[in-house]
Scaffold this motif. Structure first.
Motif, PDB file in Angstrom:
ATOM      1  N   LEU A   1       7.935   8.485   1.028  1.00  0.00           N
ATOM      2  CA  LEU A   1       6.634   7.855   0.829  1.00  0.00           C
ATOM      3  C   LEU A   1       5.978   8.240  -0.488  1.00  0.00           C
ATOM      4  CD1 LEU A   1       5.376   8.503   4.463  1.00  0.00           C
ATOM      5  CD2 LEU A   1       5.950   6.259   3.508  1.00  0.00           C
TER       6      LEU A   1
ATOM      7  N   ARG B   1       5.647   1.316  -2.576  1.00  0.00           N
ATOM      8  CA  ARG B   1       4.937   1.942  -1.465  1.00  0.00           C
ATOM      9  C   ARG B   1       4.815   0.985  -0.283  1.00  0.00           C
ATOM     10  NH1 ARG B   1       2.075   6.047  -1.415  1.00  0.00           N
ATOM     11  NH2 ARG B   1       0.210   5.153  -0.488  1.00  0.00           N
ATOM     12  N   THR B   2       4.530  -0.276  -0.570  1.00  0.00           N
ATOM     13  CA  THR B   2       4.435  -1.269   0.498  1.00  0.00           C
ATOM     14  C   THR B   2       5.769  -1.426   1.210  1.00  0.00           C
ATOM     15  OG1 THR B   2       2.670  -2.478  -0.632  1.00  0.00           O
ATOM     16  CG2 THR B   2       3.953  -3.689   1.005  1.00  0.00           C
TER      17      THR B   2
ATOM     18  N   LEU C   1       6.376   1.600   3.499  1.00  0.00           N
ATOM     19  CA  LEU C   1       5.578   1.541   4.725  1.00  0.00           C
ATOM     20  C   LEU C   1       6.169   0.545   5.713  1.00  0.00           C
ATOM     21  CD1 LEU C   1       1.973   1.675   3.223  1.00  0.00           C
ATOM     22  CD2 LEU C   1       3.191   3.513   4.396  1.00  0.00           C
TER      23      LEU C   1
ATOM     24  N   ASN D   1       9.230   2.055   7.295  1.00  0.00           N
ATOM     25  CA  ASN D   1       8.888   3.077   8.280  1.00  0.00           C
ATOM     26  C   ASN D   1       8.414   2.456   9.589  1.00  0.00           C
ATOM     27  OD1 ASN D   1       8.792   6.199   7.447  1.00  0.00           O
ATOM     28  ND2 ASN D   1       8.596   4.942   5.610  1.00  0.00           N
TER      29      ASN D   1
ATOM     30  N   ARG E   1       0.270  10.980  -1.713  1.00  0.00           N
ATOM     31  CA  ARG E   1       0.804   9.683  -1.277  1.00  0.00           C
ATOM     32  C   ARG E   1       1.531   9.812   0.064  1.00  0.00           C
ATOM     33  NH1 ARG E   1       1.471   9.245  -7.023  1.00  0.00           N
ATOM     34  NH2 ARG E   1       3.648   9.952  -6.975  1.00  0.00           N
TER      35      ARG E   1
ATOM     36  N   GLY F   1       0.561   7.765   3.334  1.00  0.00           N
ATOM     37  CA  GLY F   1       1.577   6.994   4.039  1.00  0.00           C
ATOM     38  C   GLY F   1       1.656   7.341   5.508  1.00  0.00           C
TER      39      GLY F   1
END
Length: 278
Positions: A68, A76-77, A80, A83, A118, A122
């Motif tokens: 993350l 980052r999107t 996520l 995950n 971050r 996350g």
């Protein structure tokens, strides 16, 4: 039964086909296994769950989510989203927890403090999805030598800071002996994890020397290296932890052992060094 809480992580027998691994675990008297998302990708979640159910195996954990630390918004999107898929896979497999590896330093900025922030953002972002799915998130501190490429989170206290900041009861930690045995604050950190209800998993393997060319592969059978398993296990047991104890070994020599030999060795070492102290 001393083996009833013993779990073997899939990557301990990484080179063995998953079906053979599962059957060998059962033949060796093991009742639980930790699975990896690569197995899900190969077999499909439903087929893998059906097979573990047929064999009467619990799934102690699913590896892995996390990573993350990317600084770019698109990355980052994507992380996520991945995950959240991993959480759904864990739920479908009946795994109580998804192991998260934080991710290393982003070379775009080399900002380790920012990377940790971050990770915290996350974990907070995916925790509601985990709560809805009935899955916990076990953030795994890795030894500091892996901070550059795998995990900017190196201690249980750092992982707990992130879990607590999420405000979610679904966020917690895994104690992995390979990564935390060196920590002088380990007893206090384990107690802190338990007192806040965030000790979700316990993984064991030894620290071998000399380090392999890939240090991650220097994990060994319990008793082959330098870790005091009775002492750490007593720390975990004192908290009231009643979950599985997952043996997770990455070692090319272990992978070269016939799977039945590996399972037998793991069970013997577990019964000698771990189970009496639970």
């Amino acid at each position: 039964m001393t083996g009833s809480r013993l779990s073997i992580n899939r990557w301990t027998c990484r080179t063995t086909p998953v079906e053979e691994f599962l059957r060998s675990a059962v033949a060796g008297g093991v009742e639980s296994v930790g699975l990896w998302r690569e197995d899900v990708e190969k077999l499909g979640t439903q087929a893998l769950r059906r097979r573990t159910d047929e064999l009467g195996l619990r799934v102690s954990s699913l590896c892995r989510g996390g990573f993350l630390t990317a600084s770019a918004d698109a990355d980052r999107t994507a992380a996520l989203d991945d995950n959240r898929r991993a959480i759904d896979e864990a739920a479908a497999l009946g795994a109580p927890t998804l192991v998260l590896v934080a991710g290393g330093v982003d070379r775009a900025d080399k900002d380790i403090a920012g990377a940790r922030e971050r990770v915290a953002e996350g974990v907070a972002a995916i925790a509601p999805h985990a709560e809805q799915a009935g899955v916990t998130l076990s953030l795994e501190p890795l030894h500091p030598m892996f901070a550059a490429d795998r995990a900017v989170v190196s201690t249980i206290d750092q992982a707990l800071d992130i879990a607590e900041a999420s405000g979610s009861p679904a966020a917690g930690v895994v104690v992995d002996t390979y990564h935390v045995w060196w920590d002088p604050y380990l007893p206090r950190a384990i107690e802190r994890a338990a007192s806040t209800g965030r000790l979700f998993a316990y993984q064991v393997c030894d620290w071998n020397l000399p380090l392999a060319a890939e240090p991650l592969f220097s994990r060994g059978y319990m008793g082959d290296g330098y870790i005091d398993f009775p002492a750490i296990t007593r720390m975990v047991a004192a908290t009231g932890y009643t979950g599985d104890v997952e043996v997770e070994i990455f070692n090319e020599d272990v992978w070269a052992d016939p799977v039945h030999v590996a399972v037998r060795t793991i069970r013997t070492r577990y019964e000698e060094l771990v189970a009496p102290h639970l």
